[in-house]
Structure formats: structure tokens, C-alpha cells
Design an enzyme around this catalytic site. Structure first.
Site, PDB file in Angstrom:
ATOM      1  N   ALA A 153       0.855  -1.184   0.000  1.00 33.29           N
ATOM      2  CA  ALA A 153       0.000   0.000   0.000  1.00 33.29           C
ATOM      3  C   ALA A 153       0.894   1.237   0.000  1.00 33.29           C
ATOM      4  O   ALA A 153       2.109   1.144   0.159  1.00 33.29           O
ATOM      5  CB  ALA A 153      -0.930   0.006   1.226  1.00 33.29           C
ATOM      6  N   MET A 154       0.274   2.414  -0.166  1.00 36.75           N
ATOM      7  CA  MET A 154       1.012   3.677  -0.185  1.00 36.75           C
ATOM      8  C   MET A 154       0.190   4.759   0.486  1.00 36.75           C
ATOM      9  O   MET A 154      -0.999   4.918   0.205  1.00 36.75           O
ATOM     10  CB  MET A 154       1.340   4.071  -1.631  1.00 36.75           C
ATOM     11  CG  MET A 154       2.176   5.320  -1.746  1.00 36.75           C
ATOM     12  SD  MET A 154       3.816   5.090  -1.008  1.00 36.75           S
ATOM     13  CE  MET A 154       4.195   6.783  -0.564  1.00 36.75           C
ATOM     14  N   GLU A 155       0.859   5.535   1.323  1.00 32.93           N
ATOM     15  CA  GLU A 155       0.211   6.446   2.254  1.00 32.93           C
ATOM     16  C   GLU A 155      -0.127   7.816   1.685  1.00 32.93           C
ATOM     17  O   GLU A 155      -0.052   8.827   2.389  1.00 32.93           O
ATOM     18  CB  GLU A 155       1.101   6.626   3.489  1.00 32.93           C
ATOM     19  CG  GLU A 155       2.409   7.392   3.251  1.00 32.93           C
ATOM     20  CD  GLU A 155       3.599   6.534   2.926  1.00 32.93           C
ATOM     21  OE1 GLU A 155       4.732   7.011   3.079  1.00 32.93           O
ATOM     22  OE2 GLU A 155       3.404   5.376   2.514  1.00 32.93           O
ATOM     23  N   ASN A 156      -0.512   7.920   0.429  1.00 31.71           N
ATOM     24  CA  ASN A 156      -0.863   9.224  -0.116  1.00 31.71           C
ATOM     25  C   ASN A 156      -1.936   9.873   0.764  1.00 31.71           C
ATOM     26  O   ASN A 156      -3.000   9.290   0.977  1.00 31.71           O
ATOM     27  CB  ASN A 156      -1.412   9.069  -1.531  1.00 31.71           C
ATOM     28  CG  ASN A 156      -0.579   8.127  -2.366  1.00 31.71           C
ATOM     29  OD1 ASN A 156       0.600   8.329  -2.561  1.00 31.71           O
ATOM     30  ND2 ASN A 156      -1.217   7.067  -2.847  1.00 31.71           N
ATOM     31  N   GLU A 205      -0.787   2.410   7.079  1.00 28.10           N
ATOM     32  CA  GLU A 205      -0.884   3.573   6.194  1.00 28.10           C
ATOM     33  C   GLU A 205      -1.507   4.762   6.913  1.00 28.10           C
ATOM     34  O   GLU A 205      -1.118   5.905   6.678  1.00 28.10           O
ATOM     35  CB  GLU A 205      -1.694   3.219   4.948  1.00 28.10           C
ATOM     36  CG  GLU A 205      -1.150   2.058   4.139  1.00 28.10           C
ATOM     37  CD  GLU A 205       0.330   2.184   3.802  1.00 28.10           C
ATOM     38  OE1 GLU A 205       0.795   3.303   3.526  1.00 28.10           O
ATOM     39  OE2 GLU A 205       1.036   1.157   3.825  1.00 28.10           O
TER      40      GLU A 205
END
Length: 858
Positions: free
Chosen positions: A278-281, A312
């Protein structure tokens, strides 16, 4: 491209020269649909790539001396560049990855109009076509430095700025970004300006996604929530559970951080062909869509997803609100998020045993990484972006999180959380270094954090803690000492537990003390006089980061009574310690397998059981003496089938043992059972053979020549989806045929036509432990190809291929010598490439040592 690998020195110089006031980014994504020629742009060699228009306006100030700098952009073509109203010739100033700027004023406006390329590698603007219905889905992924593939920018974490995005997309699409957005009468989506954030956490998601909404409310805090996935997965999407964990997380972080969530709305997108977990944008978190489960899975799978959701979310504060200056301090976000994921999971959700999973699973990743030649301090020396990409590893995540758990024990929970609260308030929307965090922790704990940091954050390697006990004539402890081994001896706050067998046969703790272990030898006087333990556990409750060993009596107890340990965390720690003994060549692989076959059937924690299964298969594949390997495999298959038949019908344990049996299957009888379960002529009471389990059964059949291309394609016809396609590709590449292997090799190494997900699936199929002789000829081809491949492919694909195709299954001294020869002949190769090869070499050398140990036992 010559300037693609940005160095730390270049970033520092640019940060000293300028500050950024804001970005306006306009993207036209209508070219994502239609024929490739629509919007195509000529690329080098005359081929056409599918592109989109990207117009970026950057307002920035010169704050240092100097009049020249550069802006980052990786794009097939630049239409125009305008600096302060002055047109610059793209043919002169753009080299493929950088746009040179000179004649800077005190205040500057830069406008870049470019044609950027859609990606098939999961980097930049990834374009996915769903084979099920032909729909096109887009999402962006940037960490550490791929936003420059979508718009022109200053690609480094310390040049934060507010962003305004506007996106033109096909009429039937919805578009999301970090801020709240709406579609205007002109058909353009416009998004609210963000708070100051770094380039790598900006985000755009666009397409006909299935979208579900909810709201988090608490007091005067109200956060709009959204969750989305492809339409083809909508029937499987359990958004209610995603929202439940999300709300529990917000409760926990608001209670403990005393800083309200700072980024407005909170969307979570589950997207296809994703390279990461996942990516924490901020405001627009992206996840791999495999977290949407198409079939029955265990609670361990739901726990993993919940952990990632909370990991995240922790980043909204650790990483997004307060961001490291440069990638040296990547741990300032990743270690904290990894720790906070387990911490919040245990305290705010139904997964109250998350520290058991952490001890057994996450720390195994850290122990492996910390014993490689490439190990590094948690605060690493990151010279450039290639270094940064490789440091998203077990040190930065799992070791860092383990060390933070030790820090909480060392400084105290209240002092730790108060330090975090002060850190957020002091550095909100800014950038920090290690010293900024240490200073607030010293304030709140009164401890010398500089000394703690030198030992734990600025050195590498893992310590081993071993109990040494002496007894009097009556069998009582006269002395218990903890002996510490390792290049760097560290202070450890630990609990030492003593366990004995109860009259009912349970192995239970009857004494425990907490102490500081320092230096080579630490005596624990509090335990003197206690009765002789059946088991002495020196890191009871898993407070510190270390490998634990056992005295001879404790090891004998585990061989006979591991399954009798009643405490799940203590049992998980013992499983992990036995695995480390096996990896270190101190316990024969066959002994570990025997312990698994004896006690895994009694393991109650499903996540621990799944990890033990993976270790058992690795033990046979990599660490067993070659002469015993086939026998070991048969024992695993027999044990797996036995436990499958004994498991409660319909239970998670039954499903887990079914997957293990399929993976271990090796005999005609095994394959006949799998075939029967697939065609319905065989049945195991309570076992629902859903589509995902069907692929699990078909894979070993393909690997052993029991399922041909027609059979595999027939299964795809049952499951004609993106997920089914990945399974099919893996099964096709797994078939035991020289022609199949040649085709798979060519598809991955000689061509870049496959997407990142299909590259991964092809490699997984190509590398089969039962096909050592079949793939042996590719060892020489591997060493001949990797330097060219590293230069030609994106770093993500390069990493996947160099790691995945290393000839580790040709486990011999000859392969070790071939690896050394390549390293000697390529001393000036890219450091990141050399690191990957060195790590694979170390895995091979470790396997050979363990095989020698196992051979002596035979």
C-alpha cells in the site's frame, strides 16, 4: 537517462537554493482509452508509446545563492518550457529526465507542457485494462521518485508545497486525488488545494471504479470516507470491514496523537497490478487489490489487511504531516508506521494478538535482512535514489519497528507517546532528521537518547541472547546469566521467563522478571532460588530485538513439548528461535521438519501456523541435504494430508492445511487426490474448493506435468478475470518442459511486453524447486543478462528479475563461484544491482552451510 538517479548532494544543494510556493498540475487522461495511436508519441527507435498531456505550473522562490537549477521530469516528449515568461527550447534544456533552468529570479513561475507515458510497471501513471470487461483503470504510484513520470517537479521530500490538481478524463469516469474534488460543467475534475506535502505522496486515481462511502464522526471531527475497487471485484468487496478498521484506527490515533487528522477526506483505493502492499498518499491511500478476497481466507488474512490499513493511517502523521529531509531517515516514517500498525491493531481492533504475528512474521523479515552483507543501520547512508529504492527493506520496516518496541520498554509508553505528540506539533508540515525526534524523546523520558540511538539506530546487526544456568544439589537455580553475542553489544530491556510442566502436561510460566541486559554477560539475581525450569525464555513477551538461543535442557523440552506451551506469544517466539537455529546451520533441517510434523497440528494461532508452513517448505527446499530432500518433501506431504483430514470441517485450519498439502504434494496419490477435488470425484468434508483454492490445487499439477496447456486454459475460462490471468500465466510457466522454460525466460528477460504483475507471475512459475535440472542451464544466461537488463528496465522490474531469477536452486559451490566471478568482473556495476546479487549470493552460501549441517545428521 544521465540525470535520473538523483543524488543526496544534488538534493541538498537544490534545497539550499530554492523553496516552492505551490504547484498547479493539469492532466488530460482521455488518451487512456481508445487505440494506442490515439495520443501516441514517437519514442526512441520509432515505436509509439501511449501518452497523456501534463501541464505543470510551479511557483518557487530563490532563497540561496546561484541562478541555475533543474526540475525533474521523465517523459517521452516536452512540448514547451516557459520560465518567467521566457520560452526555453526543450531540445536544449530537456535531457529525458531533467529540465535545466538558468537565469532564476527571486520569484519564479515555471510552466512545463509535456507528453508523459502511461506505465505498465506500476511506476508513475499505471494503466490497466481489465480482461474481464475491457474497462481501463488508472492510478499513480510514486515512492520514492516517480511523480516526475507524471508531472514536472522538484522530486525530493524536503521541497514540500501545496498542490492543486485538475484532470480531464473520459466522461463516464470518476477521478480522485489527495484533496476533495468535483467535476465542473466543462467536464474537468478540480481538486481542493492540499496542505504542503512532498511530491512522492501526491496521487491521482481515475476510472470506472466501484466506490463506497461512509463517514467517521467523533466529537467535532468529521472525516468523509471512501473505498473503491474495480467493478469486477465489487461482488467480493467487504467495504464494511475496511471502514470498521478505518474508524477504529482514527479513534486510536486521535486518542494517542492529540493532533486531528490533517488532510480532510480519507479515500482508500484497492488497485490492480500494484507493486507494494500500500502507499500512504494523504487523503487517497492506495492498496494492492489482493486485499480484496475472492474466496475463503483465514482471519490471519484479515489481520494482515487491517495491519496495512492502520500502517498507512499512521503515516498520515509519521511521514505525511512530518516528513524526513532525505531518504537516510526513511525509518522516521516506515519504522513508526510498522510499529504503530501492530500497536493500534492490538489495542483498537478485534486482532488483539497482533504482537504474536509481529514476533513470528515481521521480525523474521528483519532477522534475515540484518544478517545479509548488505545490512545497514536503521538510519542508513542513502547516497541516491537507487539506494533509497532498495532500503524499503526488513531493516527499515521490521527491525525499526522492533527497535521502537524496545524503545517503548526503555523510555516508557507514556513518555514515548508524549514525545510523538510534541514532535507532531513542533514539526507539522515540515521535514525532520533523527536529532529532531531524539530531542523530544529526551525531554519526555529523561533518558539519554543519543547513547540509545548510537547503539540501536546507528549500528547494524542482530544480537544473540543465550541463557546460562547453574543449579544446586536440589535443582534450584544458583545463577541465571544472559550472554550477549554480536559485533555491537547493545542495552536490552528484557523479560526472562521460566516455564515448567504442569500436572496436566501444559508448559506454563511460573516466574518472570524484567531486567536490563548490558555487555557480554548479565546476571539476573531475581531468579536465583527458583526451581529448575523446563524452559528458560530470555526475551519473554518479545520486548527487544534479538535472536534467542536455548540451554540444552530448554531445547530438549521444545523438541518434546513445544505444542504444550500455553502462551501464544511464548510459543511463537520459540517457533521463530528454532527457525533461526535452522537458518544458521545449528539445527539440521530434518530436525526442524520433525518438530513441525509433531506440533504444527496443535498450533492454534493461524498466522503462526502459516508462517511455520512456509518455513518447513523452505527447510526442505533450501536447507535439507540434497540426498534427504525428496524424503523430506514426502514427509511434509504426508503430514499435510494427515492434518487436513484431522482438521475441523470448514475451519480455517482445514483451509490452511489444504493449501500446505497442495504445495507439498509430490506423489501420484497426492496428485490423484488434487485432481479428484478439482473434478468433484473426491471430497473432504467441509472443504469448499472455491476458485482461489482451485488454482492452488492446479499449480502443483501443472508443475509436475499433470495439467497441460488445455487444462490450464480451461480453468482460465472458468475464471476469466485479471486474477485468473495471473494464475494462468504462473501455471503455464510452471510446466516441466524445456520449451516452456525457454519461452518464459524470453518473455521476462528478452522482452518488456509483460506488465509488472505478469512478470511476477511468470518468474513465480519459472522457478520450481522440483525442476532444478530443467532450469540449471539458465544460470549462465542470468549472469550474462542482468547488467543489460538493469540498464534497460525500470528499477522495480529490474529488482524483480534480478532477485527472482537468481540461480539459487542450482545450489552448489559452482554457482557460488560463478556469482563471485560476476561480482569480480563487474566491480563498477550499479551499486544497487551489485547489492541484489550479493544478497542472493549470501542466501545461497547460507543454504549450503545448512545443507552441510543437515548432511551430518543423516
Amino acid at each position: 537517462m544521465p540525470g535520473e538517479n538523483l543524488s543526496r548532494d544534488e538534493a541538498r544543494e537544490r534545497a539550499e537554493l530554492l523553496s516552492v510556493d505551490g504547484y498547479q498540475v493539469a492532466l488530460d487522461l482521455r488518451s487512456a482509452v481508445g487505440e494506442p495511436g490515439d495520443g501516441g508519441t514517437p519514442a526512441e527507435g520509432g515505436a509509439r508509446v501511449r501518452t497523456f498531456r501534463s501541464v505543470t505550473t510551479i511557483r518557487f522562490r530563490r532563497t540561496g545563492t546561484g541562478s541555475a537549477t533543474f526540475v525533474d521530469l521523465i517523459a517521452p516528449a516536452v512540448t514547451s518550457v516557459e520560465l518567467n515568461g521566457r520560452a526555453l527550447d526543450p531540445a536544449v534544456v530537456f535531457d529525458g529526465s531533467r529540465i535545466a533552468l538558468d537565469g532564476l529570479a527571486d520569484e519564479n513561475v515555471l510552466v512545463v507542457d509535456a507528453q508523459c507515458a502511461y506505465s505498465r510497471t506500476g511506476e508513475g501513471m499505471h494503466r490497466f485494462v481489465d480482461p474481464e470487461d475491457g474497462e481501463v483503470y488508472l492510478y499513480t504510484q510514486y515512492e520514492p521518485a516517480d511523480s516526475r513520470r507524471v508531472y514536472a517537479n522538484f522530486e525530493q521530500p524536503d521541497l514540500k508545497a501545496p498542490y492543486r490538481f485538475e484532470v480531464t478524463a473520459p466522461d463516464d469516469w470518476t477521478v480522485w486525488s489527495n484533496g476533495a474534488g468535483e467535476k465542473g460543467p466543462d467536464g474537468v475534475w478540480r481538486f481542493a488545494e492540499t496542505a504542503p506535502i512532498s511530491t512522492y505522496i501526491t496521487c491521482v486515481v481515475a476510472g470506472p471504479y466501484h466506490y463506497v462511502t461512509d463517514t467517521y464522526r467523533r466529537g467535532d471531527v468529521e472525516i468523509p470516507l471512501g473505498a473503491m475497487c474495480r467493478k469486477g471485484l465489487a461482488k467480493h468487496f467487504d467495504a464494511d470491514d475496511v471502514f470498521l478498521v478505518t474508524k477504529q484506527g482514527f479513534d486510536f490515533f486521535h486518542d494517542n496523537f492529540d493532533f486531528p487528522y490533517p488532510f480532510g477526506k480519507y479515500d482508500q483505493a484497492f488497485v490492480p497490478e500494484y507493486n507494494l502492499g500500500a502507499m500512504e498518499n494523504p487523503g487517497m491511500v492506495t492498496f494492492r487489490e489482493e486485499y480484496i478476497y475472492r474466496g475463503k481466507v483465514t482471519q490471519a488474512a484479515y489481520e494482515r489487511r487491517a495491519n496495512v490499513i492502520l500502517h498507512e493511517m499512521a503515516h498520515m502523521w509519521f511521514g505525511d504531516l512530518v516528513t524526513m529531509v532525505w531518504w537516510d531517515d526513511l525509518w522516521l516514517k516506515e519504522s513508526f508506521a510498522d510499529f504503530m500498525g501492530s500497536f493500534s491493531l492490538a489495542e483498537a481492533t478485534r486482532f488483539t494478538n497482533s504482537w504474536v504475528t509481529f514476533a513470528n512474521n515481521r521480525k523474521a523479515w528483519a532477522y534475515r535482512a540484518d544478517q545479509l552483507p548488505s545490512t545497514h543501520p536503521i538510519t542508513a547512508d542513502i547516497r541516491d535514489l537507487e539506494d533509497a529504492k532498495l532500503n524499503f527493506d526488513g531493516i527499515t520496516y521490521a527491525k525499526g519497528a522492533s527497535v521502537l518496541k524496545q524503545l517503548v520498554a526503555y523510555a516508557g509508553r507514556d513518555a514515548f507517546l508524549e514525545g510523538a505528540r510534541r514532535y507532531f506539533k513542533r514539526h507539522a508540515y515540515g521535514n525532520t532528521r533523527l536529532t529532531d525526534l531524539l530531542s523530544v524523546l529526551e525531554e519526555t523520558s529523561g533518558r539519554d537518547m543519543k547513547a540509545w540511538s548510537r547503539s540501536w539506530l546507528q549500528t547494524s546487526g542482530v544480537n544473540t541472547l543465550t541463557p546460562v544456568l547453574t543449579y544446586d544439589a536440589e535443582g534450584r537455580i544458583t545463577e541465571l546469566a544472559v550472554v550477549q553475542d554480536g559485533e555491537e553489544l547493545r542495552p536490552h530491556r528484557v523479560r526472562v521467563g521460566l516455564y515448567g510442566l504442569s500436572p496436566e502436561g501444559a508448559l506454563v510460566r511460573y516466574a518472570q522478571t524484567e531486567t536490563d541486559v548490558t555487555g557480554v554477560r548479565t546476571v539476573v539475581p531475581e531468579l536465583a532460588g527458583e526451581a529448575r525450569p523446563a524452559l528458560a525464555l530470555v526475551n519473554d513477551d518479545d520486548l527487544t530485538y534479538c535472536k534467542i538461543r536455548f540451554d540444552e535442557g530448554s531445547l530438549a523440552t521444545l523438541r518434546a513439548h513445544l505444542g504444550d506451551i500455553t502462551d501464544p506469544l511464548a510459543r511463537a517466539l520459540c517457533w521463530s528461535a528454532l527457525w533461526n537455529l535452522t537458518r544458521d546451520g545449528l539445527m539440521p533441517a530434518r530436525d526442524f521438519v520433525a518438530i513441525v510434523l509433531e506440533f504444527a497440528g496443535r498450533e492454534a494461532d493461524i498466522g503462526v501456523l502459516q508462517m511455520v508452513h512456509a518455513w518447513a517448505q523452505s527447510a526442505v527446499t533450501h536447507y535439507a541435504a540434497p540426498a534427504w530432500r525428496a524424503a523430506g518433501g514426502r514427509l511434509l506431504a504426508e503430514g499435510g494430508l494427515r492434518e487436513l483430514r484431522l482438521a475441523e470441517p470448514g475451519s480455517e485450519h482445514q483451509l490452511t492445511w489444504a493449501r500446505f498439502f497442495a504445495a507439498a504434494s509430490s506423489s501420484d496419490a497426492d496428485f490423484q487426490l488434487l485432481e479428484g477435488l478439482l473434478d468433484g470425484t473426491a471430497k473432504i468434508d467441509g472443504l469448499d474448493v472455491d476458485q482461489e483454492l482451485r488454482w492452488s490445487f492446479l499449480t502443483p499439477l501443472a508443475t509436475h506435468g499433470r495439467a497441460d496447456e488445455a487444462r490450464i486454459d480451461a480453468e482460465l475460462a472458468r475464471d476469466d478475470t485479471a486474477t485468473g490471468k495471473r494464475h494462468q500465466v504462473r501455471c503455464l510457466a510452471a510446466r516441466p518442459s524445456a520449451a516452456v522454460k525457454a519461452q518464459a525466460w524470453a518473455q521476462v528477460v528478452e522482452s518488456d511486453a509483460l506488465s509488472n504483475a505478469l512478470v511476477e507471475a511468470t518468474i513465480a512459475g519459472f522457478v520450481q524447486p522440483s525442476q532444478r535440472e530443467l532450469i540449471a542451464p539458465y544460470a549462465d544466461k542470468y549472469f550474462a543478462a542482468i547488467e543489460r537488463l538493469w540498464a534497460d528496465r525500470s528499477i522495480q522490474i529490474g529488482m524483480d528479475v534480478v532477485r527472482g531469477l537468481f540461480p539459487g536452486l542450482r545450489d552448489s559451490e559452482e554457482t557460488l563461484a560463478a556469482t563471485d566471478a560476476w561480482l569480480d568482473a563487474h566491480a563498477t556495476a550499479a551499486p544497487a544491482l551489485r547489492r541484489l546479487v550479493i544478497e542472493s549470493r549470501d542466501d545461497l552460501a547460507r543454504a549450503l552451510r545448512a545443507q552441510a549441517c543437515d548432511g551430518l545428521a543423516g
